[in-house]
Design a protein around this motif. Structure first.
Motif, PDB file in Angstrom:
ATOM      1  N   TYR A   2       0.798  -1.226   0.000  1.00 30.20           N
ATOM      2  CA  TYR A   2       0.000   0.000   0.000  1.00 30.20           C
ATOM      3  C   TYR A   2       0.833   1.278   0.000  1.00 30.20           C
ATOM      4  O   TYR A   2       0.345   2.344  -0.327  1.00 30.20           O
ATOM      5  CB  TYR A   2      -0.974   0.023   1.165  1.00 30.20           C
ATOM      6  CG  TYR A   2      -0.294   0.054   2.526  1.00 30.20           C
ATOM      7  CD1 TYR A   2       0.081   1.255   3.094  1.00 30.20           C
ATOM      8  CD2 TYR A   2      -0.010  -1.118   3.212  1.00 30.20           C
ATOM      9  CE1 TYR A   2       0.719   1.300   4.321  1.00 30.20           C
ATOM     10  CE2 TYR A   2       0.632  -1.088   4.442  1.00 30.20           C
ATOM     11  CZ  TYR A   2       0.993   0.121   4.984  1.00 30.20           C
ATOM     12  OH  TYR A   2       1.630   0.169   6.187  1.00 30.20           O
ATOM     13  N   TYR A  62      -1.310   4.787  -0.825  1.00 27.80           N
ATOM     14  CA  TYR A  62      -2.253   5.288   0.175  1.00 27.80           C
ATOM     15  C   TYR A  62      -3.509   5.854  -0.468  1.00 27.80           C
ATOM     16  O   TYR A  62      -3.950   6.959  -0.165  1.00 27.80           O
ATOM     17  CB  TYR A  62      -1.609   6.371   1.056  1.00 27.80           C
ATOM     18  CG  TYR A  62      -0.312   5.949   1.684  1.00 27.80           C
ATOM     19  CD1 TYR A  62      -0.242   4.871   2.526  1.00 27.80           C
ATOM     20  CD2 TYR A  62       0.852   6.652   1.420  1.00 27.80           C
ATOM     21  CE1 TYR A  62       0.952   4.479   3.093  1.00 27.80           C
ATOM     22  CE2 TYR A  62       2.051   6.270   1.996  1.00 27.80           C
ATOM     23  CZ  TYR A  62       2.102   5.185   2.839  1.00 27.80           C
ATOM     24  OH  TYR A  62       3.279   4.799   3.400  1.00 27.80           O
ATOM     25  N   SER A  63      -4.103   5.100  -1.368  1.00 21.57           N
ATOM     26  CA  SER A  63      -5.310   5.589  -2.043  1.00 21.57           C
ATOM     27  C   SER A  63      -6.348   4.487  -2.183  1.00 21.57           C
ATOM     28  O   SER A  63      -6.044   3.302  -2.132  1.00 21.57           O
ATOM     29  CB  SER A  63      -4.953   6.142  -3.427  1.00 21.57           C
ATOM     30  OG  SER A  63      -4.541   5.100  -4.285  1.00 21.57           O
ATOM     31  N   VAL A  64      -7.573   4.932  -2.388  1.00 24.53           N
ATOM     32  CA  VAL A  64      -8.682   4.068  -2.744  1.00 24.53           C
ATOM     33  C   VAL A  64      -9.293   4.680  -3.996  1.00 24.53           C
ATOM     34  O   VAL A  64      -9.555   5.876  -4.043  1.00 24.53           O
ATOM     35  CB  VAL A  64      -9.749   4.003  -1.630  1.00 24.53           C
ATOM     36  CG1 VAL A  64     -10.946   3.177  -2.065  1.00 24.53           C
ATOM     37  CG2 VAL A  64      -9.147   3.449  -0.355  1.00 24.53           C
TER      38      VAL A  64
END
Length: 70
Positions: A2, A62-64
Motif C-alpha cells: 500500500y 495510500y489511495s482508494v
C-alpha cells in the motif's frame, strides 16, 4: 504494498464512458480534523487509460479508487 504506487492492467471489452474517483493521502496516518476538515477528500481520478482490449490503471500509494463504467 500500500505504500508504493501500483500499475494494474486488465481486460475490458466496453466502449462506454469511464469515470473515476480517488481518496488519497500523503501518509497512512493523515486524517481530517476540525481545523483541517478537508485534508482528505474525494477527487476526480484520471490515472487510467484505455488500451486495445483493456484498461491500465495507475494507483497511487495510500489511495482508494472507484471506477464507474457505464
Amino acid at each position: 504494498h500500500y505504500s508504493e504506487d501500483a500499475n494494474v492492467n486488465g481486460s475490458l471489452d466496453f466502449d462506454g464512458e469511464i469515470e473515476g474517483t480517488i481518496l488519497a493521502t500523503p501518509a497512512p496516518n493523515t486524517d481530517n480534523t476540525f481545523d483541517e476538515p478537508e485534508k482528505v477528500k474525494p477527487a476526480a481520478f484520471t490515472g487510467f487509460a484505455r488500451r486495445e482490449g483493456g484498461l491500465t490503471i495507475n494507483l497511487p500509494a495510500y489511495s482508494v479508487v472507484a471506477l464507474r463504467i457505464g
